[in-house]
Design an enzyme around this catalytic site. Structure first.
Site, mmCIF file in Angstrom:
data_model
loop_
_atom_site.group_PDB
_atom_site.id
_atom_site.type_symbol
_atom_site.label_atom_id
_atom_site.label_comp_id
_atom_site.label_asym_id
_atom_site.label_seq_id
_atom_site.Cartn_x
_atom_site.Cartn_y
_atom_site.Cartn_z
ATOM 1 N N ASN A 133 116.157 63.116 -19.105
ATOM 2 C CA ASN A 133 115.488 61.822 -19.279
ATOM 3 C C ASN A 133 115.983 60.806 -18.256
ATOM 4 O O ASN A 133 117.190 60.710 -18.004
ATOM 5 C CB ASN A 133 115.763 61.291 -20.690
ATOM 6 C CG ASN A 133 115.241 62.220 -21.770
ATOM 7 O OD1 ASN A 133 114.203 62.854 -21.600
ATOM 8 N ND2 ASN A 133 115.960 62.314 -22.883
ATOM 9 N N GLN B 32 115.898 57.846 -22.189
ATOM 10 C CA GLN B 32 117.317 57.908 -21.801
ATOM 11 C C GLN B 32 118.095 56.853 -22.573
ATOM 12 O O GLN B 32 117.687 55.689 -22.635
ATOM 13 C CB GLN B 32 117.480 57.679 -20.287
ATOM 14 C CG GLN B 32 118.903 57.912 -19.808
ATOM 15 C CD GLN B 32 119.061 57.773 -18.293
ATOM 16 O OE1 GLN B 32 118.157 57.307 -17.602
ATOM 17 N NE2 GLN B 32 120.224 58.153 -17.792
ATOM 18 N N HIS C 9 122.420 63.309 -16.994
ATOM 19 C CA HIS C 9 122.783 64.496 -17.779
ATOM 20 C C HIS C 9 121.557 65.355 -17.981
ATOM 21 O O HIS C 9 120.433 64.856 -18.073
ATOM 22 C CB HIS C 9 123.408 64.123 -19.125
ATOM 23 C CG HIS C 9 122.600 63.156 -19.936
ATOM 24 N ND1 HIS C 9 122.578 61.804 -19.667
ATOM 25 C CD2 HIS C 9 121.774 63.337 -20.990
ATOM 26 C CE1 HIS C 9 121.791 61.192 -20.530
ATOM 27 N NE2 HIS C 9 121.275 62.104 -21.338
ATOM 28 N N HIS D 14 119.974 67.989 -20.561
ATOM 29 C CA HIS D 14 120.055 68.584 -21.897
ATOM 30 C C HIS D 14 119.769 70.076 -21.773
ATOM 31 O O HIS D 14 118.764 70.480 -21.170
ATOM 32 C CB HIS D 14 118.986 67.989 -22.826
ATOM 33 C CG HIS D 14 119.199 66.555 -23.175
ATOM 34 N ND1 HIS D 14 119.826 66.159 -24.331
ATOM 35 C CD2 HIS D 14 118.857 65.412 -22.534
ATOM 36 C CE1 HIS D 14 119.860 64.834 -24.391
ATOM 37 N NE2 HIS D 14 119.270 64.355 -23.306
#
Ligand code: AMP
Ligand code: ZN
Length: 143
Positions: free
Chosen positions: A88, A95, A101, A103
């Site tokens: 995101n 986000q 990051h 997922h």
């Protein structure tokens, strides 16, 4: 660069303990504390990049090979049947932690719940053409 106010900087660099599944000099992979499924993990660079727009190419280029390796390992370890990779960028995209990051979400055949889903919309041929042309003719100034 690290951001002293960023929780993922602190986790990735060991200031806050986490159940790491993997660690190397550039990345840490931890279990998500609000998991979508059993084994939901987050791949974190140790350097602070807010999102995809900011991540350096050199780091970005290492993300998918690492995700591929870990997906195989996690599939064997957890016995999952598939995987979603979700990433995101920006509040409007969901986000909530502004440190890049990825997922890594194991998926299980017996799950009934839809996790990553949308209702397909509609688009005309003309609209598709306009969108494609917009991007093809858009130039970026890069350093
Ligand atoms: P996103 O909404 O894409 O920014 O995802 C942020 C994710 O980080 C969510 O899935 C949270 O459950 C997870 N999360 C937030 N804080 C922590 C933490 N301290 N340890 C592990 N996962 C976290
Ligand atoms: Zn950070």
């Amino acid at each position: 660069m690290k951001d002293s106010n960023c929780i993922f900087c602190k986790i990735a660099n060991g200031e806050i303990p986490a159940n790491a599944l993997y660690e190397d000099e550039d990345f840490k992979i931890i279990l998500d504390r609000g998991p979508a499924t059993k084994g939901h993990a987050l791949l974190l660079p140790k350097e602070h990049y807010a999102n995809l727009y900011e991540i350096e190419d050199e780091t970005a280029a290492k993300v998918l090979p690492l995700a591929k390796k870990m997906a195989a390992k996690m599939t064997k370890a957890f016995g999952c049947d598939g995987f979603n990779l979700v990433q995101n960028n920006g509040e409007c995209a969901g986000q909530t932690v502004f440190h890049f990051h990825l997922h890594m979400i194991p998926r299980y055949a017996e799950e009934k719940e839809r996790i990553v889903c949308w209702t397909p919309g509609e688009i005309t041929e003309e609209e598709i053409d306009v969108l494609a042309e917009k991007v093809k003719h858009c130039t970026l100034i890069t350093s």
